[in-house]
Enzyme design. Structure first.
Site, PDB file in Angstrom:
ATOM      1  N   ARG A  88      78.715 -74.077  33.533  1.00  0.00           N
ATOM      2  CA  ARG A  88      78.612 -75.456  34.026  1.00  0.00           C
ATOM      3  C   ARG A  88      77.167 -75.706  34.454  1.00  0.00           C
ATOM      4  NH1 ARG A  88      83.694 -75.163  34.131  1.00  0.00           N
ATOM      5  NH2 ARG A  88      85.363 -75.427  35.533  1.00  0.00           N
ATOM      6  N   HIS A 147      87.437 -68.393  13.978  1.00  0.00           N
ATOM      7  CA  HIS A 147      88.582 -68.228  13.081  1.00  0.00           C
ATOM      8  C   HIS A 147      89.816 -68.926  13.634  1.00  0.00           C
ATOM      9  CE1 HIS A 147      86.665 -65.189  10.490  1.00  0.00           C
ATOM     10  NE2 HIS A 147      86.052 -64.813  11.598  1.00  0.00           N
ATOM     11  N   THR A 151      80.534 -73.039  26.384  1.00  0.00           N
ATOM     12  CA  THR A 151      81.602 -73.561  25.535  1.00  0.00           C
ATOM     13  C   THR A 151      81.367 -74.998  25.096  1.00  0.00           C
ATOM     14  OG1 THR A 151      82.834 -74.277  27.474  1.00  0.00           O
ATOM     15  CG2 THR A 151      83.317 -72.064  26.625  1.00  0.00           C
ATOM     16  N   ASN A 187      65.130 -60.414  22.362  1.00  0.00           N
ATOM     17  CA  ASN A 187      65.071 -59.110  23.018  1.00  0.00           C
ATOM     18  C   ASN A 187      66.182 -58.172  22.568  1.00  0.00           C
ATOM     19  OD1 ASN A 187      62.685 -59.348  24.591  1.00  0.00           O
ATOM     20  ND2 ASN A 187      63.762 -60.789  25.900  1.00  0.00           N
TER      21      ASN A 187
END
Length: 189
Positions: A177, A115, A162, A85
């Site tokens: 979570r 990086h 993450t 989208n």
């Protein structure tokens, strides 16, 4: 009289959008390494390395979608019936695979490199796979530490992912979570 002008302008805009979509679709079909049948592109979709992109059948890319890469070993492989989208950004530096029936909502960002702590360092690519039937919510950010989003998983709106997401898991929050689990048998049906 004003209503007539309004409806005339509205009809003209609709025709303009359809023509723009046809032109954009033809241009992308000509420039991308492989595009499946019935895949459509709205105007304003951009692929930085079109020769490194393979797209399956019946996909839809809304305006403002971008796929970019740093370095020369980038790749983007998209399965069938995928919808990306408006303004979603796909980083293909580390290699991004999006399997069949995935939905990526507005403004989502998917990274496949970082990086470290030096913004001027050489990018460190990380391959990523988004499993079949996954749904990535609006404005979700998928960081490079997440290498796999499992089949049928749901990423909530605004989530910052993450780590890897198991199949059928529902993730939300910052950092994201697990807040629930989908029945994968029902998702596949």
């Amino acid at each position: 009289m004003l209503k007539l002008v309004f409806w005339g302008l509205r009809a003209l805009c609709a025709v303009h959008r359809r023509v723009g979509m046809r032109v954009a679709t033809h241009l992308h079909h000509a420039s991308i390494a492989r595009v499946g049948v019935a895949t459509r592109f709205h105007a304003g979709v951009r692929f930085d390395r079109p020769n490194a992109v393979v797209i399956g059948d019946n996909c839809l890319f809304w305006r403002g979608v971008g796929a970019s890469a740093e370095g020369d070993c980038a790749s983007l492989h998209i399965g069938d019936r995928v919808q990306v989208n408006q303004r979603a950004q796909l980083d293909m530096t580390g290699g991004l695979t999006i399997e069949d029936d995935v939905l990526i909502s507005e403004d989502a960002v998917i990274y496949t490199h970082d990086h470290g702590l030096d913004s001027h360092s050489v990018p460190r690519p990380t391959p990523k796979v988004i499993g079949a039937g996954a749904w990535i919510g609006m404005r979700a950010v998928i960081l490079p530490q997440c290498q796999k989003i499992g089949a049928g998983a749901v990423i909530g709106a605004g989530a910052v992912v993450t780590r890897d997401v198991p199949a059928g898991a529902i993730f939300a929050g910052n950092p994201a979570r697990q807040i629930g689990q989908r029945d994968i048998a029902q998702v596949a049906a």
